[in-house]
Write a protein that holds these residues in place. Structure first.
Motif, short mmCIF file in Angstrom:
data_model
loop_
_atom_site.label_atom_id
_atom_site.label_comp_id
_atom_site.label_asym_id
_atom_site.label_seq_id
_atom_site.Cartn_x
_atom_site.Cartn_y
_atom_site.Cartn_z
N ARG A 255 14.38 -22.57 15.91
CA ARG A 255 14.62 -23.49 14.81
C ARG A 255 15.75 -23.00 13.90
NH1 ARG A 255 8.30 -25.08 13.53
NH2 ARG A 255 8.08 -26.49 15.31
N ARG B 158 18.31 -21.30 15.09
CA ARG B 158 19.50 -21.62 15.87
C ARG B 158 19.89 -23.08 15.71
NH1 ARG B 158 16.85 -18.66 20.05
NH2 ARG B 158 16.63 -20.52 21.33
N GLU B 159 18.91 -23.98 15.70
CA GLU B 159 19.21 -25.39 15.52
C GLU B 159 19.84 -25.65 14.16
OE1 GLU B 159 15.67 -27.63 16.08
OE2 GLU B 159 15.51 -27.18 18.23
N TRP C 49 23.53 -24.31 14.25
CA TRP C 49 24.47 -24.99 15.13
C TRP C 49 24.55 -26.49 14.89
CZ3 TRP C 49 27.93 -22.21 17.39
CH2 TRP C 49 27.64 -20.91 17.78
N ASN D 286 22.02 -30.22 15.06
CA ASN D 286 21.22 -30.84 16.11
C ASN D 286 21.97 -31.87 16.94
OD1 ASN D 286 18.68 -29.54 15.69
ND2 ASN D 286 18.48 -30.69 13.80
N GLN E 269 27.25 -31.08 13.77
CA GLN E 269 28.12 -29.97 14.12
C GLN E 269 29.50 -30.14 13.49
OE1 GLN E 269 27.96 -29.75 18.39
NE2 GLN E 269 25.76 -29.40 18.40
#
Length: 275
Positions: A220, A222-223, A226, A228, A233
């Motif tokens: 979570r 990492r999400e 980066w 979703n 992004q």
């Protein structure tokens, strides 16, 4: 002793000579210089020996790769901060050490501008550390003075071939909240023929970065780092890489683009339903 400059080398005699000269010609001798050679067979050992009177420590013997050699350099270092200037890289000018010494006070990391050899191109350091910036744009070790005790407490991970210097900065600056100070001048010139810059290594470089991120952060997190979806992004990238005007314009543009896309999608679904 404040600064330990560490050079690692393996079969890169010509590049090494340029590095040795850029350190030898510094306007102050108030630093130590360490050279770790991996048992070169191209004349590098003999070249290092010819500079022995200007070196505080050197060795030429087989090692297990780049980061094993860098760890060996750290173990030999006596300075409070280490600067890794590997073979082929150069200090930007003869006054770099003298200029930097008074600025090294309390921070754990100091990063200056990085120039490229034979090209007039400079990469400035981030003014502040953020997760998005560091994960997308690694800081250069050639222009970064790192507190030695951190490198000793958690050595570079030798299982990685290309990205351990970046992984170390992510761990210390993000997860350990180490202090950071940018330097507003170029510190080093980067030799773009190095292993991590070679196109054939790009796939492995990205695979190692992915592995490191998965090892450092839970899913979570990492999400969140980066994004979703592609729109998130782009917005995150705008926040970390653009000037305020460019950033605000890109955020507005991408937001309106997304709204327009959803509007068209909704209209298409409504038309299809009515038909």
């Amino acid at each position: 002793m404040k600064i330990s400059i560490i050079t690692i080398n393996y079969n890169n005699r010509d590049g090494l000579q340029g590095t040795l000269e850029s350190v030898r010609t510094q306007t102050t001798a108030d630093f130590e210089y360490i050279v770790i050679d991996g048992g070169s067979t191209d004349g590098s050992r003999e070249l290092i020996a010819s500079y022995a009177d200007r070196l505080d420590y050197w060795v030429s013997e087989p090692d297990r790769g780049i980061f094993h050699a860098m760890n060996k350099g750290v173990q030999a270092a006596r300075g409070t901060w280490c600067l890794f200037l590997n073979s082929g890289d150069r200090l930007f000018g003869p006054d770099i050490v003298e200029r930097t010494l008074p600025l090294l006070t309390d921070a754990d990391f100091y990063t200056g501008h990085l120039a490229t050899l034979h090209e007039y191109h400079r990469v400035p350091p981030p003014q502040r550390i953020s997760a998005h910036t560091l994960l997308r744009t690694p800081m250069s070790h050639q222009a970064t003075f790192i507190r030695t005790e951190l490198l000793r407490a958690r050595p570079y991970k030798e299982e990685y071939r290309l990205i351990s210097d970046w992984e170390q900065m992510v761990f210390e600056l993000l997860l350990q909240n180490r202090s950071y100070q940018p330097l507003d001048y170029p510190v080093a010139c980067y030799d773009r023929t190095g292993i991590s810059s070679q196109p054939q290594n790009r796939e492995r470089y990205e695979a190692e970065r992915k592995q490191a991120i998965e090892g450092l952060f839970p899913p979570r997190i990492r999400e969140a780092l980066w994004g979703n979806d592609p729109l998130e992004q782009k917005i995150l990238q705008a926040f970390t890489k653009e000037s305020p005007v460019e950033r605000d314009w890109k955020i507005l543009r991408n937001t309106f683009k997304s709204l327009f896309h959803h509007l068209l999608s909704g209209r298409s679904r409504s038309t299809h339903h009515n038909a």
